[in-house]
Motif scaffolding. Structure first.
Motif, PDB file in Angstrom:
ATOM      1  N   LEU A   1       0.943  -1.236   0.114  1.00 44.15           N
ATOM      2  CA  LEU A   1      -0.052  -0.127  -0.013  1.00 44.15           C
ATOM      3  C   LEU A   1       0.807   1.249  -0.167  1.00 44.15           C
ATOM      4  O   LEU A   1       0.542   2.239  -0.930  1.00 44.15           O
ATOM      5  N   PRO A   2       1.979   1.364   0.708  1.00 43.65           N
ATOM      6  CA  PRO A   2       2.680   2.735   0.936  1.00 43.65           C
ATOM      7  C   PRO A   2       3.442   2.847  -0.633  1.00 43.65           C
ATOM      8  O   PRO A   2       3.316   3.875  -1.045  1.00 43.65           O
TER       9      PRO A   2
ATOM     10  N   VAL B   1       2.355   1.820  -3.623  1.00 41.95           N
ATOM     11  CA  VAL B   1       1.308   2.240  -4.442  1.00 41.95           C
ATOM     12  C   VAL B   1       0.757   3.627  -4.193  1.00 41.95           C
ATOM     13  O   VAL B   1       0.655   4.444  -5.275  1.00 41.95           O
ATOM     14  N   CYS B   2       0.890   3.992  -3.111  1.00 44.98           N
ATOM     15  CA  CYS B   2       0.466   5.580  -3.013  1.00 44.98           C
ATOM     16  C   CYS B   2       1.538   6.489  -3.288  1.00 44.98           C
ATOM     17  O   CYS B   2       1.471   7.478  -3.486  1.00 44.98           O
ATOM     18  N   LEU B   3       2.825   5.960  -3.275  1.00 42.43           N
ATOM     19  CA  LEU B   3       4.078   6.786  -3.663  1.00 42.43           C
ATOM     20  C   LEU B   3       4.306   7.031  -5.057  1.00 42.43           C
ATOM     21  O   LEU B   3       4.700   8.070  -5.737  1.00 42.43           O
TER      22      LEU B   3
END
Length: 302
Positions: free
Chosen positions: A278-279, A281-283
């Protein structure tokens, strides 16, 4: 004053061009489906009841919604500490590694640097030859890096592959920019910071993403060098221990069905996978806009 109106006839599309567009569209749609489906299926399994997931048949929508899988992962001991250490090593390690690789790449890419070929060859050799696991461990221990946060940062500051990628990009920047700056009295550090680095944003973003993903996904170094220190554990190492403990509890289907908890190793593994990715993908969307080329076009005055 008479105005001439020029009519441009639309170019007729041939039959072969239409066929190519259709086939290309179909191929890209299939490629997107094959790329996204494993991620979506993992998300579905993580949001579904673990015992119900054993029946199979889960594709794009959960049958029994639940957050118990994520609660099980989050309630793991030392998970908060591991997340803090992982974020700290990712941010600090990425900044320091990118700075070190960029400085070395700038030096090696300069034409007036005498030993650039020899130094580049030395770094290429390090990509294929290393001292081995045990000598590396003994070296880190003698340097006092074991049971220390610095073991996550210092050994990975310089990477041959990342340095060569940045050096190749810098070599394509016109020399006229550097020469013009030096004629105005700029030194090498000024050229690097104010001339070269702004033009290297795309390669910096790409290499930074490589380094950040490597730091975020790393767990083997935590197991080797900081295994005895719970305050220096990482998120990936804690998730790995969680998956190992859940998998070793009981692997029989009947035992899982009769268990009071609705959590299974498969569902926990899916939840841990989603939390892990998740981190990053958000970055990625914030760095994607830098994945372009041609920023130096028009930068040289004739």
């Amino acid at each position: 004053m008479n105005r001439r109106i020029v009519l441009h006839k639309k170019k007729k599309t041939s039959c072969s061009d239409k066929i190519f567009v259709v086939l290309n569209t179909v191929f890209m749609i299939i490629l997107v489906i094959f790329t996204l489906y494993p991620v979506l299926n993992t998300l579905v399994v993580s949001l579904n009841d673990g015992t119900d997931a054993l029946r199979g048949g889960l594709y794009l929508w959960p049958r029994k919604w639940t957050l118990q899988n994520y609660i099980t992962v989050i309630q793991k001991n030392n998970l908060i500490i591991g997340a803090y250490i992982s974020v700290a090593r990712t941010v600090l390690g990425t900044l320091l590694a990118l700075s070190a690789n960029a400085l070395l790449a700038f030096i090696v890419s300069r034409k007036r640097f005498l030993f650039k070929k020899q130094l580049s060859l030395f770094w290429v050799i390090t990509m294929y030859v290393n001292g081995g696991l045990i000598p590396t461990f003994l070296l880190y221990k003698s340097l006092g890096l074991t049971n220390s946060f610095y073991v996550y940062i210092i050994p990975g500051m310089l990477g041959a592959f990342n340095m060569l990628v940045i050096r190749t990009y810098m070599a394509g920047i016109p020399d006229s920019l550097e020469e013009s700056a030096q004629l105005d009295g700029a030194g090498y550090m000024t050229v690097f910071v104010k001339i070269i680095s702004p033009l290297c944003k795309p390669v910096y973003a790409t290499v930074a993403l490589f380094i950040a993903v490597g730091h975020w996904n790393s767990w083997f170094d935590a197991m080797l060098y900081n295994r005895m220190s719970s305050n220096l554990t990482t998120l990936q190492y804690e998730l790995m221990k969680l998956l190992s403990s859940v998998t070793n509890q009981s692997t029989s289907v009947e035992a899982m069905k009769n268990a009071a908890s609705s959590v299974t190793p498969t569902s926990v593994r899916a939840a841990a996978t989603i939390l892990t990715m998740l981190p990053i993908v958000c970055l990625y969307p914030f760095l994607q806009r830098y994945f372009v080329t041609g920023l130096t076009i028009g930068g040289v005055k004739e």
